[in-house]
Design a protein around this motif. Sequence first.
Motif, PDB file in Angstrom:
ATOM      1  N   SER A  67       1.243  -0.856   0.262  1.00  0.00           N
ATOM      2  CA  SER A  67       0.386   0.450   0.133  1.00  0.00           C
ATOM      3  C   SER A  67       0.781   1.300   0.140  1.00  0.00           C
ATOM      4  N   PHE A  68       1.715   1.059   0.103  1.00  0.00           N
ATOM      5  CA  PHE A  68       2.582   2.277   0.682  1.00  0.00           C
ATOM      6  C   PHE A  68       3.649   2.564  -0.455  1.00  0.00           C
ATOM      7  N   GLU A  69       4.015   1.012  -1.737  1.00  0.00           N
ATOM      8  CA  GLU A  69       4.328   1.407  -2.898  1.00  0.00           C
ATOM      9  C   GLU A  69       4.910   2.035  -3.239  1.00  0.00           C
ATOM     10  N   LEU A  70       3.721   3.098  -3.949  1.00  0.00           N
ATOM     11  CA  LEU A  70       3.880   4.570  -4.870  1.00  0.00           C
ATOM     12  C   LEU A  70       4.446   5.466  -4.120  1.00  0.00           C
ATOM     13  N   LEU A  91       4.416   4.134  11.722  1.00  0.00           N
ATOM     14  CA  LEU A  91       5.886   3.902  11.353  1.00  0.00           C
ATOM     15  C   LEU A  91       6.661   3.870  10.351  1.00  0.00           C
ATOM     16  N   LEU A  92       5.283   3.627   9.603  1.00  0.00           N
ATOM     17  CA  LEU A  92       6.151   3.666   7.517  1.00  0.00           C
ATOM     18  C   LEU A  92       5.399   5.092   7.843  1.00  0.00           C
ATOM     19  N   VAL A  93       5.047   5.760   7.702  1.00  0.00           N
ATOM     20  CA  VAL A  93       4.845   6.805   7.401  1.00  0.00           C
ATOM     21  C   VAL A  93       5.631   8.110   7.506  1.00  0.00           C
ATOM     22  N   ASN A  94       5.990   7.773   9.890  1.00  0.00           N
ATOM     23  CA  ASN A  94       7.045   8.640  10.121  1.00  0.00           C
ATOM     24  C   ASN A  94       8.758   8.132   9.286  1.00  0.00           C
TER      25      ASN A  94
END
Length: 406
Positions: A241-244, A278-281
């Motif tokens: 989901s965070f790949e792009l 944590l990924l957004v961070n």
Amino acid sequence: MIQKKVKLTGREKSELIIEGIVTVVIMVLLNFAVLVLITQVLNRSPQVQDGIWLLKIGLNQNNTLQLWSWQWLFIFLMIIFDAIVVWWRLIRRYHQIQMRHVIAELHYIADGHLGHRIPFLVKTDLQKVIDSINALVDSTVQSMDEERQIEKSKDELISNVSHDIRTPLTSIIGYLGLIEDRQYHSEEELLKFSHTAYVKSKQMKVLVDDLFEYTKVRQNGTRLNTTEFSLTNLLEQLAASFELEAEKKHIDIDVRTTPSPLVMTADPEKLVRVFNNLLVNGLKYGQGATHIWLTAQQVGNEVIIKVSNDGAEIPNDSLSHLFDRFYRVEESRSQETGGSGLGLAIAQSIVALHGGYIYATSDAKMTSFVIYLPAAPGKKVAKPAAIQAAEKTQKKKAGTPEHATA
């Protein structure tokens, strides 16, 4: 706290002396009364006199023990009895004096001197009372400090929320006011004003959503909807989901679990929020990063999860404050990267709900957020050594003994 014996005043010493003298006088009078009573009984009872006469004859014939020996034995026993009574009375009075000192100390504490403790060391059950009072005062002071901290925390929360909401709200009102007053010169400028107001509105929504989530997970009695799931699949779906967004910043996201698949029991919906934050961070603040690693490993009844990136190092002074509400590393306070400041606080609260711990480490090569979770619900993991070391360091800086409780 150094404990000491109760120190008697001159008046209290005089009180003990008077108590001893009065007791001795009473015992002498009592002995005299007993002697008079025995004499009267002997003089008025011929049978008793005859019995004593026969006893004398028997003792003289047997030549075993003279009557005077029995008389001296009687006197000796009376002296011992008198001494015991005098000693008991003095000890009793001394204990009463000790109690008065304890009560005086208790009144001193009750008058508002909560930093004071009863320093006496006694050899009776009164010591248990003293220890209980000191423990009660310690508990009361701790509760009061916690209450003050809660009130301070509430005030800071209101202040931070007000500030973070007022800033975008002012922009929204300003740009919508320009549109309302037709203070634009072209349709392009109108779209620019409306777009800015829209972006600021989204910032407000993020803050409100995060604030709602934070208060929700911090409430007492918050329940977890636990279920068995594959942590491996969950992390892989998050990475996809965070790949792009990661590709735009030229960052690769790598997922590894041991074993694979790694199955655990927890609340997957809430854990998604943790890993998402944590990924957004990492994507926002991992300046210069080229990789983000999501790794998980089961060790006994614990699952250790790491969200790491090879971006810029976080200063040591900031590591201990990362999970504070509204805290952001100073260099990251910008409109482009600034979030609500609640993401990591929410993550910490969710991990704590699961009975786990989370902490951060950072050096020139790697910045990692490490999570310890129980593999099954209803259990709590042991506090990691890194957190224990950090707590000891904080206590030393604050001047608090390591054995003191929080």
